[in-house]
Write a protein that holds these residues in place. Structure first.
Motif, short mmCIF file in Angstrom:
data_model
loop_
_atom_site.label_atom_id
_atom_site.label_comp_id
_atom_site.label_asym_id
_atom_site.label_seq_id
_atom_site.Cartn_x
_atom_site.Cartn_y
_atom_site.Cartn_z
N ASP A 170 0.84 -1.20 0.00
CA ASP A 170 0.00 0.00 0.00
C ASP A 170 0.89 1.26 0.00
N ALA A 171 0.84 2.05 -1.10
CA ALA A 171 1.71 3.23 -1.20
C ALA A 171 1.39 4.27 -0.14
N ALA A 172 0.13 4.31 0.32
CA ALA A 172 -0.26 5.31 1.34
C ALA A 172 0.22 4.90 2.73
N LYS A 173 0.32 3.59 2.97
CA LYS A 173 0.76 3.10 4.29
C LYS A 173 1.73 1.94 4.09
N PRO A 174 2.95 2.26 3.66
CA PRO A 174 3.87 1.16 3.34
C PRO A 174 4.59 0.56 4.56
N HIS A 175 4.65 1.30 5.67
CA HIS A 175 5.47 0.85 6.81
C HIS A 175 4.61 0.13 7.86
N ALA A 206 20.42 -2.45 8.68
CA ALA A 206 19.59 -3.15 7.68
C ALA A 206 18.27 -2.43 7.47
N THR A 207 17.70 -1.92 8.55
CA THR A 207 16.43 -1.19 8.45
C THR A 207 16.61 0.06 7.60
N GLY A 213 16.46 2.60 0.48
CA GLY A 213 16.50 2.02 -0.87
C GLY A 213 15.16 2.03 -1.58
N SER A 214 14.08 2.21 -0.84
CA SER A 214 12.75 2.17 -1.47
C SER A 214 12.06 3.53 -1.47
#
Ligand code: SF4
Length: 221
Positions: A170-175, A206-207, A213-214
């Motif tokens: 979900d682009a609006a809530k990716p995390h 890593a996080t 990266g995204s």
């Protein structure tokens, strides 16, 4: 003669700009502190303690504020005289003391909201996507300062063991926040979260790699 070709290096001009903003923030701090009945250093102490019910050791408080222990101690004593903080022995170490905010300190801290800051107003005047991008840039700069040990680890999502960046399509809530087991968006990234628990260095690295990266491209106007 000054011209764009003779401009100082880019990092220097960024610093010049941040210094202008810092000047406005200092003026805002004085106004907020006046509304709370304290000075800016005392207000900064209340800021740090307000979200920490267990309080903090004097050395940790000084480290969070970027001041020496004697400077922090002077301001803590002034707040103690005003009844806004109290000191208690550190559990398991009777020689050290832990500072906690009192109900009077919480009331004073809440009163600072009566003086809305010019910098917050300027930021809120930006379009939503630019505010979100500014938040990402601020997070990035704070992280760099942490990694170079210029400041202690802050309670930001990107250093939290509960943070899962880009866990959702979900682009609006990716995390995802594992503490509350919920998805959230970029605009909800926290700078100072009470529930933050610092992840191990390898997990933090890593996080950050997954987070950085995204990242979507910056807003275009
Ligand atoms: S607990 Fe707080 S800092 Fe940690 S991921 Fe959740 S919202 Fe972010």
């Amino acid at each position: 003669m000054e011209s764009p070709r003779t401009a100082p290096p880019l990092p220097m001009r960024v610093l010049e700009g941040l210094e202008r903003i810092a000047t406005a923030i200092r003026a805002d701090d004085w106004n907020r502190a006046r509304a709370a009945g304290v000075n800016p250093t005392q207000l900064a102490i209340l800021d740090v303690l307000e979200g920490r019910p267990a309080g903090l050791a004097v050395r940790d408080l000084a480290s969070q504020l970027g001041v020496s222990q004697p400077t922090a101690t002077d301001s803590i004593l002034a707040l103690e005289r005003k009844g806004m903080v109290e000191k208690r022995p550190e559990p398991g170490d009777g020689r050290s003391q832990r500072v906690q905010i009192t109900p009077a300190g919480r009331d004073a801290h809440a009163a600072r909201a009566a003086a809305p800051g010019a910098v917050a107003q300027a930021a809120s005047a930006l379009p939503d996507d630019q505010q979100e991008y500014l938040l990402l840039l601020v997070v990035s700069v704070i992280r760099q300062l942490q990694e170079s040990q210029a400041i202690p680890i802050q309670r930001m999502c990107v250093s939290c063991r509960y943070f899962r960046p880009y866990a959702h399509a979900d682009a609006a809530k990716p995390h995802h926040c594992n503490f509350v087991d919920a998805a959230f968006g970029q605009q909800d990234l926290r700078i100072d979260c009470r529930e933050h628990e610092t992840a191990d260095p390898s997990v933090r690295a890593a996080t950050w790699t997954a987070f950085e990266g995204s990242q979507p491209p910056p807003p275009s106007r």
